[in-house]
Design a protein around this motif. Structure first.
Motif, short mmCIF file in Angstrom:
data_model
loop_
_atom_site.label_atom_id
_atom_site.label_comp_id
_atom_site.label_asym_id
_atom_site.label_seq_id
_atom_site.Cartn_x
_atom_site.Cartn_y
_atom_site.Cartn_z
N GLN A 131 0.82 -1.21 0.00
CA GLN A 131 0.00 0.00 0.00
C GLN A 131 0.85 1.26 0.00
OE1 GLN A 131 -3.29 0.06 -0.25
NE2 GLN A 131 -3.58 -2.15 -0.11
N GLU A 132 2.17 1.13 -0.15
CA GLU A 132 3.10 2.27 -0.17
C GLU A 132 2.97 3.10 1.11
OE1 GLU A 132 2.48 4.46 -3.73
OE2 GLU A 132 3.03 2.80 -5.06
N ILE A 133 2.77 2.43 2.23
CA ILE A 133 2.62 3.11 3.53
C ILE A 133 4.00 3.52 4.03
CG2 ILE A 133 1.85 2.83 5.91
CD1 ILE A 133 -0.17 0.75 4.85
N GLU A 134 4.12 4.77 4.48
CA GLU A 134 5.39 5.29 4.98
C GLU A 134 5.45 5.35 6.50
OE1 GLU A 134 6.91 8.85 3.37
OE2 GLU A 134 6.46 8.32 1.30
N ARG A 135 4.29 5.43 7.14
CA ARG A 135 4.29 5.55 8.59
C ARG A 135 3.23 4.65 9.19
NH1 ARG A 135 3.31 11.06 12.22
NH2 ARG A 135 3.84 10.10 14.22
N LEU A 136 3.57 4.03 10.31
CA LEU A 136 2.68 3.12 11.02
C LEU A 136 1.94 3.93 12.09
CD1 LEU A 136 1.86 0.16 11.13
CD2 LEU A 136 3.74 -0.26 12.68
N GLU A 137 0.61 4.08 11.93
CA GLU A 137 -0.17 4.91 12.84
C GLU A 137 -1.63 4.47 12.85
OE1 GLU A 137 0.09 8.90 11.45
OE2 GLU A 137 -0.48 8.40 9.39
N HIS A 138 -2.34 4.90 13.93
CA HIS A 138 -3.78 4.73 14.11
C HIS A 138 -4.23 3.29 14.39
CE1 HIS A 138 -4.10 8.84 12.90
NE2 HIS A 138 -3.82 8.61 11.61
N ILE A 139 -3.43 2.30 14.08
CA ILE A 139 -3.88 0.92 14.22
C ILE A 139 -4.09 0.56 15.69
CG2 ILE A 139 -3.26 -1.50 13.82
CD1 ILE A 139 -1.88 -0.66 11.29
N LEU A 157 2.04 -6.17 7.14
CA LEU A 157 2.47 -4.86 6.63
C LEU A 157 3.67 -4.99 5.72
CD1 LEU A 157 2.12 -2.86 9.97
CD2 LEU A 157 0.78 -2.46 7.91
N GLN A 158 3.85 -6.11 5.07
CA GLN A 158 5.01 -6.33 4.23
C GLN A 158 4.92 -5.52 2.93
OE1 GLN A 158 2.75 -8.62 4.98
NE2 GLN A 158 2.34 -10.03 3.31
N ASN A 159 6.09 -5.27 2.36
CA ASN A 159 6.25 -4.59 1.08
C ASN A 159 5.64 -3.19 1.11
OD1 ASN A 159 7.07 -4.15 -1.49
ND2 ASN A 159 5.77 -5.70 -2.44
N ASN A 160 6.05 -2.40 2.10
CA ASN A 160 5.67 -1.00 2.19
C ASN A 160 6.93 -0.16 2.33
OD1 ASN A 160 2.61 -0.66 2.24
ND2 ASN A 160 2.87 -2.30 3.75
N LEU A 161 6.80 1.07 2.79
CA LEU A 161 7.94 1.98 2.95
C LEU A 161 8.06 2.46 4.39
CD1 LEU A 161 7.33 4.05 -0.29
CD2 LEU A 161 9.09 2.32 0.02
N ILE A 162 7.67 1.62 5.34
CA ILE A 162 7.68 1.98 6.76
C ILE A 162 9.13 2.07 7.24
CG2 ILE A 162 6.95 1.27 9.08
CD1 ILE A 162 4.63 -0.21 7.70
N GLY A 163 9.50 3.23 7.82
CA GLY A 163 10.87 3.43 8.26
C GLY A 163 11.08 3.25 9.74
N LYS A 164 10.00 3.10 10.52
CA LYS A 164 10.15 3.00 11.97
C LYS A 164 8.99 2.19 12.55
CE LYS A 164 10.70 5.88 16.12
NZ LYS A 164 10.72 7.26 16.64
N ILE A 165 9.30 1.33 13.54
CA ILE A 165 8.27 0.58 14.24
C ILE A 165 7.72 1.46 15.35
CG2 ILE A 165 7.73 -1.53 15.51
CD1 ILE A 165 10.16 -2.84 14.23
N GLU A 166 6.44 1.82 15.26
CA GLU A 166 5.82 2.70 16.23
C GLU A 166 4.31 2.49 16.25
OE1 GLU A 166 6.48 6.74 15.08
OE2 GLU A 166 6.08 6.35 12.95
#
Length: 492
Positions: free
Chosen positions: A31-39, A51-60
């Protein structure tokens, strides 16, 4: 760029009737997600998260997911393991093909006592010397590492050598951090240069080109041919430039880093926007369909498309004229029946089409049917009465049947031939008078043989009084014909 939104989660929660608060499994891969949020706020009951194959740069923003058992963050831009202490039920963590170089960050996973499987293959830390021994000795609760089971003997040996391995891991981490800092500086400088080049291109001459020769520039400006260049030539030159830039980008060698992944994504997004602009230019607005000419003449139009299997329409031979249109692969089928009293149009509308998508307009000389916004228009061979016309749909075939009664006036190509036309009020009066003449009252008159004799339908039987049965005379002993038989017992 993709962002985690409530709509995105609901669209991927169809298996749970789009309810997100009770969701236990969620897949947001590619999904080209850059940030992990709201979940962690919307899906507290999650057990499996992809959440594989995205652009997430930090576990948060996952520390509140207490029930989370499996977290898949493979093929992302993560460089450090962190913020997973709150995931108390975490049993499997997949960080395959990321950019984790700080191997000592796995110490934060000691608090995840239920962690049994860990995947770190494809990361820079996986190429460190004694990588496996360091992970096995650091996480005693771990059972599988990179898909390979950890033997008890392997764990004992790793614990014995841990004091020697740890300093070596620290040195390798420092070297990796220095390399990453240099790569980040180079990527940032390159990105700034590209932005400057884009600004120069945007501030180029009015024709989109840069000129180094002043004389050539002046001469080109003075020439009218250059000023009035056709759009097709500009379009072709832009297309060639874009194709050359695209080939140059994909053929240029580069390192596999988070910055290169982001650059690739930006390039693909840029190409997609350019393609959309070109497609919008290619699109030509179709002129509206001409249904009636300037001189008021109606045209025959059959624009609705209807694909159906090739079969023959069987029509009975009759004295009335039958016009059948066989269009099995492109246009909609229809049949027109013209008899003495009315004209019947049978339109082969799709059986399961909603009737609200069909609009019928009957005019004296033509009929128009709008099917999903597309017109079907047919010029009629005779003038009809629109007010008396009717349109119905067949419940079996779904066909639209339009019945259009004719008027007394006959339309011809030259002069109009008029016939005596009676109004509807005169016809109704004559019809009532004829009915009143032939009307007969229902009378019970046996003299008329046309009606049955109601009085004699049921014949009454004559009432005869019932006769009482005469009592039988019992002979007495004084009767001369009486014979006394001693065998017979006496009558009481």
């Amino acid at each position: 760029m993709g962002w985690i939104t409530e709509d995105l989660i609901r669209r991927n929660a169809e298996h749970n009737d789009c309810v997100i608060f009770s969701l236990e499994e969620l897949s947001l891969h590619q999904q080209e997600i850059e940030r992990l949020e709201h979940i962690d706020k919307w899906c507290r009951d999650l057990k499996i998260l992809y959440l594989q194959n995205n652009l997430i740069g930090k576990i948060e923003n996952v520390s509140k997911l207490k029930k989370l058992e499996y977290l898949n963050l493979a093929l992302n831009n993560i460089e450090k393991i962190e913020n997973l202490e709150g995931c108390e039920g975490l049993a499997k963590l997949d960080l395959t093909v990321n950019f984790i170089g700080e191997l000592s960050s796995i110490k934060t996973l000691k608090h995840n006592i239920h962690l049994k499987e860990l995947f770190l293959m494809g990361n820079p830390c996986a190429f460190f010397d004694h990588y496996r021994e360091f992970v096995v000795a650091t996480l005693p609760q771990l059972k599988w590492l990179d898909g390979k089971e950890i033997e008890p003997s392997e764990r004992i040996k790793a614990l014995q050598e841990y004091s020697i391995i740890e300093p070596q891991i620290r040195e390798q981490e420092k070297d990796h951090c220095l390399k990453r800092a240099k790569l980040k500086e180079e990527a940032q400088r390159k990105h700034q240069e590209e932005d400057k080049n884009e600004d120069k291109r945007s501030n180029a001459g009015f024709d989109g080109r840069w000129y180094t020769d002043i004389n050539a520039t002046l001469s080109s400006l003075e020439s009218k041919d250059h000023l009035q260049a056709p759009d097709t030539e500009e379009h072709n030159t832009k297309k060639l430039d874009n194709s050359e830039d695209d080939l140059e980008f994909w053929n240029k060698p580069c390192l596999f880093t988070p910055e290169s992944r982001l650059e690739t994504l930006r390039h693909m997004e840029k190409q997609r926007k350019n393609q959309e602009k070109l497609s919008e230019r290619k699109k030509k607005v179709k002129p509206p369909r001409t249904l009636i000419t300037e001189d008021g003449k109606a045209l025959n139009v059959n624009e609705p498309k209807y694909v159906r299997p090739n079969r023959e329409l069987k029509t009975q031979k009759c004295q009335s004229m039958v016009l059948v249109n066989h269009c099995f692969n492109s246009r909609i089928d229809f049949s027109l029946k013209d008899n003495e009293k009315q004209i019947i149009l049978d339109l082969a509308v799709y059986r399961y089409m909603d009737t609200s998508l069909i609009n019928v307009d009957v005019q004296p000389t033509y009929v128009r049917v709008m099917i999903k916004g597309k017109p079907f228009q047919l010029v009629l061979p005779a003038e009809v009465k629109p007010d008396s016309s009717s349109a119905k749909r067949s419940q079996t075939t779904g066909h639209l049947v339009i019945c259009m009664p004719k008027v007394g006036e006959v339309i011809t190509g030259g002069q109009r031939a008029f016939t005596s036309v009676k109004t509807t009020s005169d016809r109704s009066r004559e019809h009532i008078n004829t009915r009143s003449k032939h009307m007969e009252k229902l009378e019970v008159d046996p003299s008329k043989h046309s009606f049955p004799d109601v009085t004699n339908i049921v014949q009454e039987k004559k009432h005869t009084p019932r006769r009482r049965p005469e009592p039988k005379m019992i002979p007495s002993e004084e009767d001369p014909t009486f014979e006394d038989n001693p065998v017979v017992p006496p009558l009481i």
